[in-house]
Design a protein around this motif. Sequence first.
Motif, PDB file in Angstrom:
ATOM      1  N   SER A   1       0.835  -1.200   0.000  1.00  0.00           N
ATOM      2  CA  SER A   1       0.000   0.000   0.000  1.00  0.00           C
ATOM      3  C   SER A   1       0.869   1.250   0.000  1.00  0.00           C
ATOM      4  O   SER A   1       0.516   2.266  -0.609  1.00  0.00           O
ATOM      5  CB  SER A   1      -0.955   0.001   1.196  1.00  0.00           C
TER       6      SER A   1
ATOM      7  N   SER B   1       2.008   1.599  -3.536  1.00  0.00           N
ATOM      8  CA  SER B   1       0.882   2.089  -4.333  1.00  0.00           C
ATOM      9  C   SER B   1       0.706   3.592  -4.147  1.00  0.00           C
ATOM     10  O   SER B   1       0.484   4.327  -5.116  1.00  0.00           O
ATOM     11  CB  SER B   1      -0.398   1.355  -3.941  1.00  0.00           C
ATOM     12  N   GLN B   2       0.814   4.057  -2.914  1.00  0.00           N
ATOM     13  CA  GLN B   2       0.657   5.485  -2.637  1.00  0.00           C
ATOM     14  C   GLN B   2       1.785   6.288  -3.299  1.00  0.00           C
ATOM     15  O   GLN B   2       1.538   7.335  -3.893  1.00  0.00           O
ATOM     16  CB  GLN B   2       0.644   5.735  -1.137  1.00  0.00           C
TER      17      GLN B   2
ATOM     18  N   ASP C   1       1.096   6.465  -6.974  1.00  0.00           N
ATOM     19  CA  ASP C   1       0.023   7.431  -7.247  1.00  0.00           C
ATOM     20  C   ASP C   1       0.558   8.858  -7.209  1.00  0.00           C
ATOM     21  O   ASP C   1       0.206   9.694  -8.048  1.00  0.00           O
ATOM     22  CB  ASP C   1      -1.115   7.278  -6.236  1.00  0.00           C
TER      23      ASP C   1
ATOM     24  N   ALA D   1      -5.764  10.814  -9.686  1.00  0.00           N
ATOM     25  CA  ALA D   1      -4.676  10.317  -8.837  1.00  0.00           C
ATOM     26  C   ALA D   1      -4.375  11.297  -7.712  1.00  0.00           C
ATOM     27  O   ALA D   1      -4.143  10.884  -6.568  1.00  0.00           O
ATOM     28  CB  ALA D   1      -3.428  10.067  -9.673  1.00  0.00           C
TER      29      ALA D   1
ATOM     30  N   SER E   1      -7.101  10.944  -5.175  1.00  0.00           N
ATOM     31  CA  SER E   1      -6.917   9.705  -4.413  1.00  0.00           C
ATOM     32  C   SER E   1      -5.790   9.857  -3.407  1.00  0.00           C
ATOM     33  O   SER E   1      -5.914   9.437  -2.257  1.00  0.00           O
ATOM     34  CB  SER E   1      -6.601   8.538  -5.348  1.00  0.00           C
TER      35      SER E   1
ATOM     36  N   LYS F   1     -10.013   8.442  -2.085  1.00  0.00           N
ATOM     37  CA  LYS F   1     -10.112   7.250  -2.936  1.00  0.00           C
ATOM     38  C   LYS F   1     -11.550   6.773  -3.074  1.00  0.00           C
ATOM     39  O   LYS F   1     -11.987   6.396  -4.160  1.00  0.00           O
ATOM     40  CB  LYS F   1      -9.245   6.114  -2.384  1.00  0.00           C
ATOM     41  N   LYS F   2     -12.284   6.794  -1.978  1.00  0.00           N
ATOM     42  CA  LYS F   2     -13.672   6.319  -2.006  1.00  0.00           C
ATOM     43  C   LYS F   2     -14.514   7.180  -2.950  1.00  0.00           C
ATOM     44  O   LYS F   2     -15.287   6.662  -3.765  1.00  0.00           O
ATOM     45  CB  LYS F   2     -14.262   6.346  -0.596  1.00  0.00           C
TER      46      LYS F   2
ATOM     47  N   VAL G   1     -13.454   9.024  -5.454  1.00  0.00           N
ATOM     48  CA  VAL G   1     -13.014   8.822  -6.836  1.00  0.00           C
ATOM     49  C   VAL G   1     -13.618   7.535  -7.390  1.00  0.00           C
ATOM     50  O   VAL G   1     -14.116   7.498  -8.518  1.00  0.00           O
ATOM     51  CB  VAL G   1     -11.467   8.796  -6.925  1.00  0.00           C
ATOM     52  N   LYS G   2     -13.599   6.494  -6.582  1.00  0.00           N
ATOM     53  CA  LYS G   2     -14.169   5.213  -7.014  1.00  0.00           C
ATOM     54  C   LYS G   2     -15.672   5.371  -7.289  1.00  0.00           C
ATOM     55  O   LYS G   2     -16.191   4.865  -8.279  1.00  0.00           O
ATOM     56  CB  LYS G   2     -13.926   4.153  -5.951  1.00  0.00           C
TER      57      LYS G   2
END
Length: 123
Positions: free
Chosen positions: A5, A8-9, A12, A79, A82, A87-88, A90-91
Amino acid sequence: MSKMSELSQVLDEMIACGEGMIKAANTLKDIFSSTEEAPAKTETKTTNKATKQDATVTEEAKPEPAPTYTKEDVRGVLASKSAAGFKKEVKELLEKFGAQQLKQINPKDYAALLKEAEVIGNA
């Protein structure tokens, strides 16, 4: 925070930085290309009175083109949202446009998607 994670961050954030650099380069390109066009327009206006009127009518009749966005433009904005902790949201926005991922979004919807994405975090 797990290594994946965290990775991933970081990725991003790197994407967001790259997209920011692309936007800056495009803005500079637009600024310099618009300054090159400006002298040509003024020369047309100053030739004679009839040409002035024709040029004015032609300029007024031209509709301003709608901005076009690339997948990279949209990816950069999403990005950064996020990475900022949304993130929530954006999703949910992607799902609103009927997609799980950006690559599933129709390029014609990029402008509307960006318009709604700008609201995220500004409420």
